[in-house]
Scaffold this motif. Structure first.
Motif, PDB file in Angstrom:
ATOM      1  N   UNK A   1     -26.824  -5.514 -25.905  1.00  0.00           N
ATOM      2  CA  UNK A   1     -27.437  -6.753 -26.362  1.00  0.00           C
ATOM      3  C   UNK A   1     -26.575  -7.969 -26.059  1.00  0.00           C
ATOM      4  N   UNK A   2     -25.270  -7.856 -26.284  1.00  0.00           N
ATOM      5  CA  UNK A   2     -24.361  -8.965 -25.986  1.00  0.00           C
ATOM      6  C   UNK A   2     -24.381  -9.275 -24.496  1.00  0.00           C
ATOM      7  N   UNK A   3     -24.390  -8.249 -23.686  1.00  0.00           N
ATOM      8  CA  UNK A   3     -24.375  -8.464 -22.237  1.00  0.00           C
ATOM      9  C   UNK A   3     -25.690  -9.026 -21.724  1.00  0.00           C
ATOM     10  N   UNK A   4     -26.801  -8.652 -22.353  1.00  0.00           N
ATOM     11  CA  UNK A   4     -28.103  -9.165 -21.927  1.00  0.00           C
ATOM     12  C   UNK A   4     -28.223 -10.666 -22.202  1.00  0.00           C
TER      13      UNK A   4
ATOM     14  N   UNK B   1     -20.112 -13.437 -13.493  1.00  0.00           N
ATOM     15  CA  UNK B   1     -18.788 -12.902 -13.174  1.00  0.00           C
ATOM     16  C   UNK B   1     -18.522 -11.666 -14.031  1.00  0.00           C
ATOM     17  N   UNK B   2     -18.471 -10.468 -13.425  1.00  0.00           N
ATOM     18  CA  UNK B   2     -18.300  -9.242 -14.217  1.00  0.00           C
ATOM     19  C   UNK B   2     -17.001  -9.199 -15.028  1.00  0.00           C
ATOM     20  N   UNK B   3     -15.936  -9.734 -14.484  1.00  0.00           N
ATOM     21  CA  UNK B   3     -14.657  -9.741 -15.217  1.00  0.00           C
ATOM     22  C   UNK B   3     -14.775 -10.626 -16.458  1.00  0.00           C
ATOM     23  N   UNK B   4     -15.383 -11.789 -16.295  1.00  0.00           N
ATOM     24  CA  UNK B   4     -15.569 -12.697 -17.431  1.00  0.00           C
ATOM     25  C   UNK B   4     -16.449 -12.054 -18.504  1.00  0.00           C
ATOM     26  N   UNK B   5     -17.499 -11.367 -18.085  1.00  0.00           N
ATOM     27  CA  UNK B   5     -18.394 -10.708 -19.027  1.00  0.00           C
ATOM     28  C   UNK B   5     -17.646  -9.634 -19.806  1.00  0.00           C
ATOM     29  N   UNK B   6     -16.863  -8.831 -19.132  1.00  0.00           N
ATOM     30  CA  UNK B   6     -16.079  -7.781 -19.800  1.00  0.00           C
ATOM     31  C   UNK B   6     -15.087  -8.384 -20.769  1.00  0.00           C
TER      32      UNK B   6
END
Length: 55
Positions: free
Chosen positions: A34-37, A43-48
């Motif tokens: 849910x947080x990722x959606x 940017x995958x690194x920023x999302x992680x």
């Protein structure tokens, strides 16, 4: 920790080597998804990093 009498195939174990059922092993995944959606960054690194900071 809950102790259940379920029988299922799983390779999940806690750090002490005890069996972890699939329900417990995947608990919290819906929150992370849910947080990722809701994330606007591409940017995958920023999302992680943002996800890890929220946990």
């Amino acid at each position: 920790m809950r102790h259940l009498s379920k029988k299922e195939n799983s390779k999940a174990r806690c750090v002490e080597g005890h069996y972890v059922c699939n329900e417990c092993h995947t608990a919290g995944m819906d929150v992370m998804i849910g947080m990722r959606m809701k994330e606007s960054s591409k940017d995958p690194v920023e999302i992680i990093e943002k996800t890890a900071a929220r946990l």
